[in-house]
Design a protein around this motif. Sequence first.
Motif, PDB file in Angstrom:
ATOM      1  N   PRO A  16      35.068  48.079  -6.076  1.00 22.00           N
ATOM      2  CA  PRO A  16      36.128  47.093  -5.853  1.00 22.00           C
ATOM      3  C   PRO A  16      37.437  47.540  -6.481  1.00 22.00           C
ATOM      4  N   PRO A  17      38.567  47.076  -5.975  1.00 22.12           N
ATOM      5  CA  PRO A  17      39.857  47.401  -6.585  1.00 22.12           C
ATOM      6  C   PRO A  17      39.872  46.977  -8.050  1.00 22.12           C
ATOM      7  N   GLY A  18      40.304  47.882  -8.921  1.00 23.85           N
ATOM      8  CA  GLY A  18      40.344  47.577 -10.345  1.00 23.85           C
ATOM      9  C   GLY A  18      39.044  47.825 -11.070  1.00 23.85           C
ATOM     10  N   GLY A  19      37.949  47.902 -10.330  1.00 30.05           N
ATOM     11  CA  GLY A  19      36.669  48.240 -10.942  1.00 30.05           C
ATOM     12  C   GLY A  19      36.059  47.151 -11.798  1.00 30.05           C
ATOM     13  N   VAL A  20      36.521  45.890 -11.687  1.00 28.67           N
ATOM     14  CA  VAL A  20      35.970  44.786 -12.466  1.00 28.67           C
ATOM     15  C   VAL A  20      35.853  43.563 -11.562  1.00 28.67           C
ATOM     16  N   GLU A  21      34.701  42.865 -11.620  1.00 27.26           N
ATOM     17  CA  GLU A  21      34.566  41.613 -10.899  1.00 27.26           C
ATOM     18  C   GLU A  21      33.446  40.791 -11.528  1.00 27.26           C
ATOM     19  N   PRO A  22      33.452  39.471 -11.333  1.00 29.48           N
ATOM     20  CA  PRO A  22      32.439  38.622 -11.969  1.00 29.48           C
ATOM     21  C   PRO A  22      31.056  38.823 -11.363  1.00 29.48           C
ATOM     22  N   VAL A  23      30.049  38.634 -12.195  1.00 31.09           N
ATOM     23  CA  VAL A  23      28.657  38.670 -11.754  1.00 31.09           C
ATOM     24  C   VAL A  23      28.242  37.239 -11.403  1.00 31.09           C
ATOM     25  N   PRO A  24      27.829  36.968 -10.171  1.00 28.17           N
ATOM     26  CA  PRO A  24      27.492  35.594  -9.795  1.00 28.17           C
ATOM     27  C   PRO A  24      26.088  35.183 -10.205  1.00 28.17           C
ATOM     28  N   ARG A  25      25.422  35.974 -11.036  1.00 25.70           N
ATOM     29  CA  ARG A  25      24.025  35.731 -11.394  1.00 25.70           C
ATOM     30  C   ARG A  25      23.888  35.518 -12.901  1.00 25.70           C
ATOM     31  N   ARG A  26      22.849  34.815 -13.295  1.00 28.25           N
ATOM     32  CA  ARG A  26      22.505  34.712 -14.715  1.00 28.25           C
ATOM     33  C   ARG A  26      21.947  36.056 -15.169  1.00 28.25           C
ATOM     34  N   TRP A  46      32.972  48.910 -13.500  1.00 28.69           N
ATOM     35  CA  TRP A  46      32.660  50.252 -13.010  1.00 28.69           C
ATOM     36  C   TRP A  46      33.250  51.280 -13.981  1.00 28.69           C
ATOM     37  N   GLU A  47      32.398  51.794 -14.877  1.00 30.10           N
ATOM     38  CA  GLU A  47      32.836  52.856 -15.790  1.00 30.10           C
ATOM     39  C   GLU A  47      32.842  54.199 -15.069  1.00 30.10           C
ATOM     40  N   TRP A  48      31.897  54.342 -14.133  1.00 29.24           N
ATOM     41  CA  TRP A  48      31.806  55.506 -13.264  1.00 29.24           C
ATOM     42  C   TRP A  48      31.908  54.988 -11.836  1.00 29.24           C
ATOM     43  N   PRO A  49      32.202  55.845 -10.882  1.00 31.27           N
ATOM     44  CA  PRO A  49      32.400  55.339  -9.513  1.00 31.27           C
ATOM     45  C   PRO A  49      31.146  54.816  -8.832  1.00 31.27           C
ATOM     46  N   TYR A  50      29.955  55.103  -9.344  1.00 25.62           N
ATOM     47  CA  TYR A  50      28.770  54.945  -8.517  1.00 25.62           C
ATOM     48  C   TYR A  50      28.013  53.642  -8.729  1.00 25.62           C
ATOM     49  N   PRO A  52      27.961  49.846 -11.501  1.00 23.25           N
ATOM     50  CA  PRO A  52      28.634  49.162 -12.602  1.00 23.25           C
ATOM     51  C   PRO A  52      27.746  49.027 -13.832  1.00 23.25           C
ATOM     52  N   GLN A  53      28.359  48.591 -14.929  1.00 27.86           N
ATOM     53  CA  GLN A  53      27.644  48.120 -16.104  1.00 27.86           C
ATOM     54  C   GLN A  53      27.958  46.637 -16.295  1.00 27.86           C
ATOM     55  N   TYR A  54      27.079  45.955 -17.015  1.00 25.02           N
ATOM     56  CA  TYR A  54      27.347  44.572 -17.369  1.00 25.02           C
ATOM     57  C   TYR A  54      28.197  44.526 -18.639  1.00 25.02           C
ATOM     58  N   TYR A  55      29.225  43.709 -18.629  1.00 26.48           N
ATOM     59  CA  TYR A  55      29.940  43.365 -19.851  1.00 26.48           C
ATOM     60  C   TYR A  55      29.671  41.886 -20.106  1.00 26.48           C
ATOM     61  N   ILE A  56      29.321  41.543 -21.356  1.00 24.44           N
ATOM     62  CA  ILE A  56      28.814  40.218 -21.707  1.00 24.44           C
ATOM     63  C   ILE A  56      29.788  39.539 -22.673  1.00 24.44           C
ATOM     64  N   PRO A  57      30.161  38.263 -22.429  1.00 23.53           N
ATOM     65  CA  PRO A  57      31.014  37.564 -23.392  1.00 23.53           C
ATOM     66  C   PRO A  57      30.334  37.465 -24.755  1.00 23.53           C
ATOM     67  N   ARG A  58      31.077  37.803 -25.810  1.00 22.88           N
ATOM     68  CA  ARG A  58      30.487  37.772 -27.146  1.00 22.88           C
ATOM     69  C   ARG A  58      29.973  36.383 -27.497  1.00 22.88           C
ATOM     70  N   SER A  59      30.623  35.352 -26.991  1.00 20.42           N
ATOM     71  CA  SER A  59      30.194  33.991 -27.297  1.00 20.42           C
ATOM     72  C   SER A  59      28.818  33.669 -26.723  1.00 20.42           C
ATOM     73  N   ASP A  60      28.314  34.496 -25.766  1.00 19.97           N
ATOM     74  CA  ASP A  60      26.986  34.299 -25.196  1.00 19.97           C
ATOM     75  C   ASP A  60      25.944  35.241 -25.803  1.00 19.97           C
ATOM     76  N   ARG A 133      22.303  46.637 -10.428  1.00 25.06           N
ATOM     77  CA  ARG A 133      22.392  46.975  -9.011  1.00 25.06           C
ATOM     78  C   ARG A 133      23.842  46.859  -8.550  1.00 25.06           C
ATOM     79  N   ASN A 134      24.289  47.873  -7.857  1.00 24.67           N
ATOM     80  CA  ASN A 134      25.628  47.848  -7.299  1.00 24.67           C
ATOM     81  C   ASN A 134      25.666  46.814  -6.170  1.00 24.67           C
ATOM     82  N   PRO A 135      26.498  45.764  -6.279  1.00 26.88           N
ATOM     83  CA  PRO A 135      26.515  44.754  -5.218  1.00 26.88           C
ATOM     84  C   PRO A 135      27.014  45.285  -3.888  1.00 26.88           C
ATOM     85  N   TYR A 136      27.587  46.503  -3.884  1.00 28.56           N
ATOM     86  CA  TYR A 136      28.083  47.091  -2.643  1.00 28.56           C
ATOM     87  C   TYR A 136      27.131  48.157  -2.094  1.00 28.56           C
TER      88      TYR A 136
END
Length: 261
Positions: A16-26, A46-50, A52-60, A133-136
């Motif tokens: 995706p453009p910018g390489g960041v988007e929300p995860v719609p799953r728990r 997306w740290e690499w093109p192929y 993504p990794q999950y980034y998690i809010p610290r509050s969670d 899993r890459n959503p794309y």
Amino acid sequence: MTEHNTDRDYPASTIPPGGVEPVPRRVRAVLGGRVVFDTVRALYVWEWPYYPQYYIPRSDVDPDVLVDEQHVQHLKHGTAQRHGLRVGDVERPRSARVFTAEAEKGLEGMVRFDWAALDAWFEEDEEVFVHPRNPYTRVDALRSSRPVRIELDAVVLAESASPVMVFETGLPTRYYLDRTAVNFEHLEPTDTVTACPYKGRTSAYWSVRVGGELHPDLAWAYDFPTRQLLPIAGMVAFYNEKLDVIVDGERLPRPDTHFSR
């Protein structure tokens, strides 16, 4: 020998453009029997093109699990404070990065965990292997009546008129055949186990011995694949980069991928 690799040549449209988007799953992860985080506010980054990794809010994130190692890192997405993880006697040093206010916009206060540092990851209530899993990326397992024959050095290893074909973004088609269609005279079981975020964890691997030469880990099976890939359960596939696949009487060229080497 794995079914995933950062050398995969995904099309640009899978990022995706910018390489960041929300995860719609728990998303959850556990360590030492304890839930480290549980969130519905994760981000795909997306740290690499192929993939993504999950980034998690610290509050969670369970604050009692994080161990501040007093070390600042300057990473691709900004400045982060390095942390370890501790659950009872279980320790995972240098396994989490907490992004500071100097991180890219939207990533401040997010935590990036090393995948292997945690015992298990879950999307909703299903375990996820290797990486998110890459959503794309699309993976389809389709039954077919096209005859498929597998050969190595003119020796027939398997032949079936009812294969399951797996089509996965960035990889050649894989042909899964019933075990009754495989000539196990030439196959020798190995201890290899691999995992794939789309198919799950393998239950068996075989090397192939033909003409006195052993070709390591050319075939595999998933006895308990992910729900989406249930049609391949118990079936056997071969690396078509390293042997010959004949479909509908036509010998296919061997694809050139990172599995070729």
